[in-house]
Design a protein around this motif. Structure first.
Motif, mmCIF file in Angstrom:
data_model
loop_
_atom_site.group_PDB
_atom_site.id
_atom_site.type_symbol
_atom_site.label_atom_id
_atom_site.label_comp_id
_atom_site.label_asym_id
_atom_site.label_seq_id
_atom_site.Cartn_x
_atom_site.Cartn_y
_atom_site.Cartn_z
ATOM 1 N N GLU A 41 -14.432 9.066 -5.316
ATOM 2 C CA GLU A 41 -13.047 9.104 -4.870
ATOM 3 C C GLU A 41 -12.353 7.850 -5.383
ATOM 4 N N PRO A 42 -11.067 7.974 -5.731
ATOM 5 C CA PRO A 42 -10.350 6.771 -6.168
ATOM 6 C C PRO A 42 -10.182 5.806 -5.002
ATOM 7 N N ARG A 43 -10.028 4.542 -5.333
ATOM 8 C CA ARG A 43 -9.870 3.542 -4.297
ATOM 9 C C ARG A 43 -8.744 2.598 -4.677
ATOM 10 N N THR A 44 -8.021 2.136 -3.683
ATOM 11 C CA THR A 44 -6.984 1.139 -3.880
ATOM 12 C C THR A 44 -7.386 -0.122 -3.141
ATOM 13 N N LEU A 45 -7.578 -1.193 -3.890
ATOM 14 C CA LEU A 45 -8.062 -2.454 -3.319
ATOM 15 C C LEU A 45 -6.924 -3.468 -3.263
#
Length: 223
Positions: A41-45
C-alpha cells in the motif's frame, strides 16, 4: 582531499540545475514524502517524522556534472539505508526485489538511482546543511544527498520516492546531454555514451550561463 577526475573547486555553493531562472517551489506547511511503487500500500510520511529516526552527520563535497565542486560541506539527516530498512521494507510486496528507485522533488524534477548506489553508507535524506536547515536554493525541506554521484542525482525538495523491481523510463531532464544513469563521480560517468573527459569542455562552457540564470531564480522567491 583530492577532487574526482575533471572537477574544480568553487567558492561557496551556487544554486544550479535544470530549474534555471525559475524560483524554488513553494513548500507546504506540513510537507510529506510519498512512498509508492511495488508496495502493499502507498504510504505518506510526514517530513517531521525524520526527526525521530536515527540521524547522521557527514562531511562531503558536492560535485556538479558540469565540472565544479562545492567543498567542505557538512550534511545532516537520516541515512537512506536506515530509512529504507525501517520505512520501506515492511511495505514491500511479497517477493519483490527492488532494483531501482525514482526520487521526485516539489519542482517536478525526477532522478533514477540503482539501489546499490543509494544504499551506500554516506547517502542521506538530508534536512540540514552546515548546521542550519536547508534553504530554498539547496532543497528545503529535505533532499537526497549521495556524495558519490553527480548533483543531478541528488534530488532537491524531495516529496516522493518510487520503488521498482526494474529500471523505469525517466525523461532525461539534461537532454541532449544524455546524463549517465549511475553518475558515479570517481568513474567520471558524466555522459550516457561518451567518456567523461570528452564532454568536459562542453559541460564547463555551460557553467557560466546556467549559474547566472539559476541565480536569477534564487532572487525570485516563491509566492
Amino acid at each position: 582531499m583530492a577532487l574526482p577526475p575533471g572537477q574544480r573547486a568553487v567558492e561557496g555553493f551556487p544554486r544550479f540545475g535544470t530549474h534555471l531562472h525559475r524560483p524554488p517551489p513553494a513548500v507546504p506547511d506540513n510537507p510529506v514524502i510519498e512512498l509508492a511503487g511495488v508496495l502493499t500500500e502507498p504510504r505518506t510520511l510526514p517530513v517531521a517524522d525524520l526527526a525521530t529516526m536515527p540521524r547522521r552527520e557527514i562531511d562531503a563535497d558536492f560535485h556538479c556534472v558540469a565540472g565544479w565542486s562545492a567543498t567542505g560541506l557538512r550534511w545532516e539527516g537520516v541515512p537512506f539505508e536506515t530509512f529504507y530498512r525501517t520505512q520501506v521494507e515492511p511495505l514491500l510486496e511479497p517477493g519483490a526485489v527492488i532494483g531501482y528507485l525514482v526520487f521526485e522533488g516539489l519542482d517536478g524534477y525526477r532522478s533514477g538511482v540503482a539501489i546499490d548506489d543509494v544504499m551506500a553508507e554516506d547517502v542521506l535524506i538530508a534536512d540540514r546543511l552546515d548546521g542550519r536547515p536547508l534553504d530554498s536554493d539547496h532543497g528545503t525541506p529535505v533532499r537526497l544527498v549521495s556524495p558519490g554521484q553527480y548533483g543531478y542525482v541528488n534530488t532537491k525538495h524531495l516529496c516522493r520516492i518510487e520503488f521498482h523491481t526494474s529500471q523505469p523510463p525517466i525523461s532525461d531532464r539534461w537532454s541532449p546531454l544524455a546524463s549517465h544513469p549511475r553518475a558515479r563521480v570517481w568513474h567520471e560517468e558524466r555522459h550516457r555514451y561518451l567518456p567523461g573527459r570528452v564532454v568536459r569542455p562542453v559541460y564547463r562552457a555551460l557553467i557560466g550561463p546556467i549559474r547566472a540564470l539559476s541565480a536569477r531564480g534564487s532572487r525570485a522567491r516563491p509566492r
